[in-house]
Design a protein around this motif. Structure first.
Motif, PDB file in Angstrom:
ATOM      1  N   HIS A 189     -42.589 -91.637  65.140  1.00  0.00           N
ATOM      2  CA  HIS A 189     -42.649 -90.302  65.736  1.00  0.00           C
ATOM      3  C   HIS A 189     -44.115 -89.976  65.935  1.00  0.00           C
ATOM      4  CE1 HIS A 189     -42.412 -85.931  66.038  1.00  0.00           C
ATOM      5  NE2 HIS A 189     -41.161 -86.100  66.410  1.00  0.00           N
ATOM      6  N   PRO A 190     -44.483 -89.380  67.073  1.00  0.00           N
ATOM      7  CA  PRO A 190     -45.910 -89.195  67.349  1.00  0.00           C
ATOM      8  C   PRO A 190     -46.646 -88.319  66.346  1.00  0.00           C
ATOM      9  CG  PRO A 190     -44.529 -88.215  69.049  1.00  0.00           C
ATOM     10  CD  PRO A 190     -43.645 -89.034  68.223  1.00  0.00           C
ATOM     11  N   SER A 191     -45.972 -87.408  65.672  1.00  0.00           N
ATOM     12  CA  SER A 191     -46.786 -86.538  64.826  1.00  0.00           C
ATOM     13  C   SER A 191     -46.525 -86.701  63.346  1.00  0.00           C
ATOM     14  CB  SER A 191     -46.621 -85.088  65.230  1.00  0.00           C
ATOM     15  OG  SER A 191     -45.343 -84.846  65.634  1.00  0.00           O
ATOM     16  N   VAL A 205     -50.466 -79.560  67.813  1.00  0.00           N
ATOM     17  CA  VAL A 205     -50.056 -78.267  68.346  1.00  0.00           C
ATOM     18  C   VAL A 205     -50.135 -78.245  69.873  1.00  0.00           C
ATOM     19  CG1 VAL A 205     -50.603 -76.980  66.276  1.00  0.00           C
ATOM     20  CG2 VAL A 205     -52.323 -77.236  68.036  1.00  0.00           C
ATOM     21  N   ARG A 240     -50.284 -70.295  66.391  1.00  0.00           N
ATOM     22  CA  ARG A 240     -49.483 -71.398  65.910  1.00  0.00           C
ATOM     23  C   ARG A 240     -49.769 -71.738  64.453  1.00  0.00           C
ATOM     24  NH1 ARG A 240     -47.031 -75.374  68.622  1.00  0.00           N
ATOM     25  NH2 ARG A 240     -46.506 -75.999  66.525  1.00  0.00           N
ATOM     26  N   VAL A 243     -44.452 -79.798  62.098  1.00  0.00           N
ATOM     27  CA  VAL A 243     -45.483 -80.647  62.699  1.00  0.00           C
ATOM     28  C   VAL A 243     -46.864 -80.067  62.409  1.00  0.00           C
ATOM     29  CG1 VAL A 243     -46.392 -81.457  64.885  1.00  0.00           C
ATOM     30  CG2 VAL A 243     -43.957 -81.528  64.473  1.00  0.00           C
ATOM     31  N   TRP A 273     -32.654 -85.200  69.314  1.00  0.00           N
ATOM     32  CA  TRP A 273     -33.931 -84.700  69.851  1.00  0.00           C
ATOM     33  C   TRP A 273     -33.765 -84.278  71.293  1.00  0.00           C
ATOM     34  CZ3 TRP A 273     -37.371 -83.582  66.387  1.00  0.00           C
ATOM     35  CH2 TRP A 273     -37.416 -84.319  65.205  1.00  0.00           C
ATOM     36  N   PHE A 321     -32.088 -80.968  71.400  1.00  0.00           N
ATOM     37  CA  PHE A 321     -33.043 -79.892  71.116  1.00  0.00           C
ATOM     38  C   PHE A 321     -33.837 -79.533  72.366  1.00  0.00           C
ATOM     39  CE2 PHE A 321     -33.016 -80.381  66.403  1.00  0.00           C
ATOM     40  CZ  PHE A 321     -32.907 -79.045  66.136  1.00  0.00           C
ATOM     41  N   GLU A 377     -44.283 -83.287  73.264  1.00  0.00           N
ATOM     42  CA  GLU A 377     -44.256 -84.669  72.837  1.00  0.00           C
ATOM     43  C   GLU A 377     -44.624 -84.846  71.382  1.00  0.00           C
ATOM     44  OE1 GLU A 377     -46.816 -86.357  75.814  1.00  0.00           O
ATOM     45  OE2 GLU A 377     -48.072 -87.112  74.215  1.00  0.00           O
ATOM     46  N   SER A 378     -45.331 -83.887  70.789  1.00  0.00           N
ATOM     47  CA  SER A 378     -45.624 -84.064  69.378  1.00  0.00           C
ATOM     48  C   SER A 378     -44.489 -83.557  68.500  1.00  0.00           C
ATOM     49  CB  SER A 378     -46.929 -83.368  69.007  1.00  0.00           C
ATOM     50  OG  SER A 378     -46.842 -82.012  69.302  1.00  0.00           O
ATOM     51  N   GLU A 379     -43.500 -82.872  69.079  1.00  0.00           N
ATOM     52  CA  GLU A 379     -42.374 -82.431  68.262  1.00  0.00           C
ATOM     53  C   GLU A 379     -41.106 -83.203  68.617  1.00  0.00           C
ATOM     54  OE1 GLU A 379     -42.243 -78.329  69.257  1.00  0.00           O
ATOM     55  OE2 GLU A 379     -44.380 -78.178  68.890  1.00  0.00           O
ATOM     56  N   LEU A 380     -40.759 -83.189  69.900  1.00  0.00           N
ATOM     57  CA  LEU A 380     -39.479 -83.748  70.306  1.00  0.00           C
ATOM     58  C   LEU A 380     -39.632 -85.096  70.993  1.00  0.00           C
ATOM     59  CD1 LEU A 380     -37.673 -80.628  71.723  1.00  0.00           C
ATOM     60  CD2 LEU A 380     -37.846 -81.405  69.403  1.00  0.00           C
ATOM     61  N   VAL A 381     -40.781 -85.714  70.862  1.00  0.00           N
ATOM     62  CA  VAL A 381     -41.066 -87.003  71.487  1.00  0.00           C
ATOM     63  C   VAL A 381     -41.057 -86.865  73.015  1.00  0.00           C
ATOM     64  CG1 VAL A 381     -40.629 -89.434  71.506  1.00  0.00           C
ATOM     65  CG2 VAL A 381     -40.007 -88.112  69.524  1.00  0.00           C
ATOM     66  N   ARG A 426     -49.870 -75.520  72.661  1.00  0.00           N
ATOM     67  CA  ARG A 426     -48.505 -75.174  73.022  1.00  0.00           C
ATOM     68  C   ARG A 426     -48.001 -74.036  72.144  1.00  0.00           C
ATOM     69  NH1 ARG A 426     -46.421 -79.757  71.195  1.00  0.00           N
ATOM     70  NH2 ARG A 426     -47.031 -80.815  73.074  1.00  0.00           N
ATOM     71  N   ARG A 476     -44.920 -71.726  70.249  1.00  0.00           N
ATOM     72  CA  ARG A 476     -43.730 -72.091  69.497  1.00  0.00           C
ATOM     73  C   ARG A 476     -42.529 -71.426  70.158  1.00  0.00           C
ATOM     74  NH1 ARG A 476     -44.940 -70.302  63.876  1.00  0.00           N
ATOM     75  NH2 ARG A 476     -43.949 -68.411  64.571  1.00  0.00           N
TER      76      ARG A 476
END
Lengths: 386, 159, 339
Positions: free
Chosen positions: A30-32, A137, A214, A371, C144, C147, C228-232, C308, C310
């Motif tokens: 996963h990227p993060s 973020v 955030r 994240v 994912w 979501f 992309e950092s949360e849900l790919v 980004r 929330r």
């Protein structure tokens, strides 16, 4: 914090609607998750009910390897690979533990070189931490700005010892090479260049309204919880605890320099939120520059290796040595049985301990906040899994 | 407080639970205590007004050899700025040590690691699972008599 | 233009089919160029060079190479996916954004369909995208993706309200929903453009529309559906090859559609800013496209600058900030026109 509404809901027709929690897997790809961490998230919609970390995907048997070496010095390349973003600090902690067992003093020039290297490494490591936090973020650009400046530090390291990431530079009893003749001049030029850059980062990311929204009031870690969980480094200072091993449990020559310990004050929200942990790292970079500049001015001439035998045989005994790495307290618990091989090496890694508080501070926030919180802890999986 | 004073204070309260103390001639002064008493002693160390050991720096499982394994606790006090090392030894046959998770939260993962790699069983630990190795791994690799298994899940282990 | 074609070909159906292809002839090269532009813009903002090799001069053929690669790629369908929906959704998404081009006037001489409710049609038909995204997220059988789909449905539906309200403010001035008429009413010098009318209300309406359109096209700082950092990758995690390319194309087509609406409604569309100077149908195409590309550049600029939001903050911005201010615009414009 958000309330979860998992009680049964009645629809307009009077039928009872069942809602249930969902389990989703975050990682190991996963990227993060900053590597191969796997988090099992129990979520109610977007709200996280529980987080269960599963570690070990990058377990490389460091401690077992260390016991199989034939020489104390051979462990150092493995130490490099613990926290691959702060190899200098890892080497230094291990070398200090070895020196403490041997009961030797290193030449003063070595102490200064080590301080300079460790502080440069701290800046380099914080730059990665802050840049990837921006990525977490959703801000892409600061990451590349910070990498641009990190490259310059890596150039300095390359100039000194030939490697850019895994240095094998700080050895028990000294360092592998002396500083090259132009190092001091180039390092000073970098310090001069770097100070204004911090302002650029602040303009771009730190005081960005969306970034503050955030991170402020997210993942609040109270001071007493932080201490009980053994958190250290920016994580602990972000919670407002004024504690830094470099000052409170001094090693090497840190007490010869003038610098400040930065703590989180809750400027944008609550003390101990993600923004506090972030800003502590930004301010620490400034303090590191202060230390480096003083050390560059005071550095004495001399040998860079003390006279120790090729094959070290410390007297039987054990010791625990801790130093301040960019991520917190890196400690080595070393047992010697009188032979040339370490009997037991235990690395107390800061990210491992800092990560253990994560499930506690993630509950009740959203997936996007998990994240952000994970990014603010600044884990390096090489060190968590060892 | 110096290690001597800390030892005196512990001896006054717990008496024969302290089996040994090496304070001079070693690199780090340490106190050896009986395994059963570790939780009471830990609670006393944390809560005593003179000691205030609120920070568990490190908890390491060690194979001491001669059929003994044990745990080393490195403690630090944030407010008093003093350190002490505790050592606990148990036999390999019955490696049970009370957990100090309820006293220092950080012990949770450290104890899981010691269980995973050395095989110390911490009684009263809320979640004693393996942490670094796969959940179905057999044996505890940091024991000195550990033999690397031939196969794990059909995969050859020594390469 | 349609009359010329009908006279030339002598057949309505062929003529209208040809007419319908005109936007496609624009969209595909535009998307290729916009992807290249996005990479170059991001690169230069980030102290990099971006693609430099493919095709020789500054890597100009990079996106062409990319699309050739995507065409050749294996089309992977997850074994437990809902295959029909999985196949259908990229087309639904693309149709939704392509259909919006039907009533957008590219120049005084070319508009796909000069209908009276043009603006209304654009807003309505672009909602089809939501259905496609939901289908994609649901059919992938990936949590994912689901979501991402739920987020984007909630987001697009809520941001349509402030964006429509902002457009209503202009419709009240123009008194027409026909986009060609709205354009003609703004002809002359640039101070005739609606964005400069009744300051500051219409300008405010433009800002509201622009922010809302960022959210409708899932661009940063509102790119939660594919964060992309949360849900790919959100709803298109399970897509590969040409289907993925269609999502990509639809996203860039959508970006141009909302920019074109902004240009048409607020910035005079195909009108030259200098009255009759450089006017006319052909220059009209130039002005229209360059205005559209300018807004696309701003979208990219924002993307590479801002973090980004929330999900809950996103909803907050829509319902508690943009919607009330859009009402202020409507009331302000309404009162001003009455007085």
């Amino acid at each position: 914090m958000f309330e979860t509404g998992l009680e049964q809901i009645k629809s307009s027709t009077g039928r009872v609607l069942r809602s249930q929690e969902m389990i989703i897997n975050m990682g190991p790809q996963h990227p993060s998750t900053h590597g191969v961490l796997r988090l099992e998230l129990v979520v109610d919609g977007e709200i996280v009910v529980d987080v269960i970390p599963h570690l070990g995907y990058l377990h490389r048997c460091f401690e077992k390897h260390a016991e199989a070496m034939t020489n104390y010095q051979q462990v150092i390349p493995y130490c490099d690979r613990l926290d691959y973003l702060a190899s200098m600090n890892m080497d230094w902690a291990y070398a200090l533990a070895g020196e403490k067992l041997l009961n030797i003093q290193v030449p003063e020039r070595v102490e200064y070189i080590r301080v300079i290297m460790a502080e440069f490494q701290r800046i380099a490591s914080h730059l990665v931490a802050l840049g990837t936090y921006g990525l977490d973020v959703g801000a892409f650009t600061p990451f590349l700005y910070m990498f641009r400046d990190r490259e310059m530090i890596l150039d300095l390291f390359e100039m000194t010892c030939g490697a850019r990431l895994l240095y094998n530079y700080i050895w028990i009893g000294g360092v592998s090479h002396d500083l090259p003749s132009t190092f001091v001049e180039k390092a000073k030029a970098f310090c001069k260049y770097f100070r204004p850059e911090i302002k650029e980062y602040n303009d771009l990311l730190t005081f960005n309204e969306i970034f503050i929204k955030r991170t402020a009031n997210v993942g609040v870690l109270p001071a007493d919880v932080a201490i009980s969980y053994g958190c250290s480094g920016p994580m602990l200072r972000g919670s407002g605890v004024n504690f830094d091993i470099r000052r409170d449990d001094p090693y090497s020559v840190y007490n010869k320099f003038q610098w400040d310990v930065c703590v989180g004050k809750g400027e944008m929200g609550t003390v101990g939120d993600c923004w506090d942990r972030y800003i502590v790292r930004v301010r620490e970079m400034e303090q590191s520059i202060n230390i480096i500049e003083q050390a560059l001015d005071q550095i004495p001439e001399g040998d860079v290796m003390s006279t120790i035998p090729k094959r070290i045989r410390p007297n039987p005994g054990d010791c625990y040595v801790r130093t301040e790495s960019p991520r917190g307290e890196i400690g080595f618990y070393l047992i010697s049985d009188g032979t040339g091989t370490p009997y037991r090496v235990k690395a107390r890694s800061p990210a491992f301990v800092n990560l253990s508080v994560c499930p506690d501070i993630c509950r009740g926030y959203m997936i996007a906040d998990v994240v952000a919180i994970l990014g603010s802890v600044d884990i390096v999986l090489g060190e968590v899994d060892r | 407080m110096t290690p001597q004073e800390i030892t005196e204070r512990l001896k006054a309260t717990f008496g024969d639970a302290i089996t040994d103390a090496k304070l001079e001639g070693v690199v780090d002064p340490f106190i050896k205590i009986k395994a059963e008493a570790i939780r009471e002693i830990a609670l006393f160390l944390r809560d005593d007004i003179e000691l205030q050991f609120d920070f568990l720096m490190c908890l390491s499982g060690v194979d001491f050899g001669k059929g003994l394994i044990g745990v080393v606790y490195n403690l630090y006090s944030m407010s008093k700025k003093h350190k002490i090392t505790l050592k606990v030894e148990v036999s390999k046959e019955k490696p049970e040590i009370p957990s100090v998770e309820s006293i220092w939260k950080t012990a949770n993962w450290h104890e899981r690691e010691a269980y995973d790699l050395i095989g110390v069983v911490f009684t009263g630990h809320p979640d004693l699972r393996r942490i670094l190795l796969p959940y179905d791994w057999e044996g505890h690799p940091l024991r000195k008599d550990y033999k690397v298994p031939e196969y794990y899940q059909g995969m050859k282990v020594p390469y | 233009m349609d009359e010329i074609l009908i006279n030339f070909l002598g057949n309505d159906i062929i003529a209208y089919t040809l007419m319908a292809f005109v936007p496609l002839v624009w969209i595909v090269p535009y998307a290729l160029f916009a992807v290249y532009l996005e990479r170059k813009v991001s690169a230069h903002m980030q102290d990099r060079l971006g693609p430099m090799y493919t095709g020789g001069w500054h890597g100009w053929a990079q996106t062409i190479a990319d699309i050739l690669k995507l065409i050749q790629k294996e089309d992977i369908v997850p074994s437990s996916a809902d295959k029909k929906l999985h196949l259908l959704s990229p087309y639904v998404v693309f149709i939704g954004s392509y259909a919006a081009f039907a009533t957008i006037p590219f120049s005084s001489a070319y508009i796909g369909s000069n209908i009276n409710i043009g603006l209304f049609y654009v807003i309505a038909v672009s909602s089809l995208v939501v259905a496609g995204l939901l289908m994609a997220g649901w059919s992938s059988n990936n949590k994912w993706s689901l979501f991402g789909a739920m987020r984007s449905a909630a987001q697009i539906v809520s941001y349509e309200i402030p964006s429509s309200l902002a457009l209503i403010a202009v419709v009240m001035i123009a008194g027409s929903l026909n986009l060609q008429e709205i354009n003609q009413m703004q002809s002359g010098w640039f101070w005739n453009w609606y964005v400069f009318k009744y300051p500051p209300f219409v300008f405010l309406a433009f800002v509201i529309y622009f922010v809302a359109s960022l959210a409708e096209t899932n661009r940063t700082p509102f790119d939660m559906p594919e964060a992309e950092s949360e849900l790919v990758a959100g709803y298109h995690t399970e897509y590969s090859g040409m289907k993925f390319a269609l999502f990509f194309l639809a996203e860039y087509a959508n970006m141009f559609a909302v920019s074109a609406i902004a240009a048409t409604v607020f910035f005079g569309g195909w009108n030259s800013p200098f009255g009759e100077f450089l006017g006319g149908p052909l220059w009209g195409v130039f002005w229209f496209l360059s205005k559209g590309m300018f807004f696309i550049f701003i979208q990219m600029w924002l993307r590479w600058t801002l973090p980004r939001l929330r999900v809950d903050q996103l909803m907050y911005v829509s319902w508690k900030v943009l919607t009330p201010w859009a009402f202020v615009c409507i009331v302000g414009v309404g009162l001003w026109t009455l007085l």
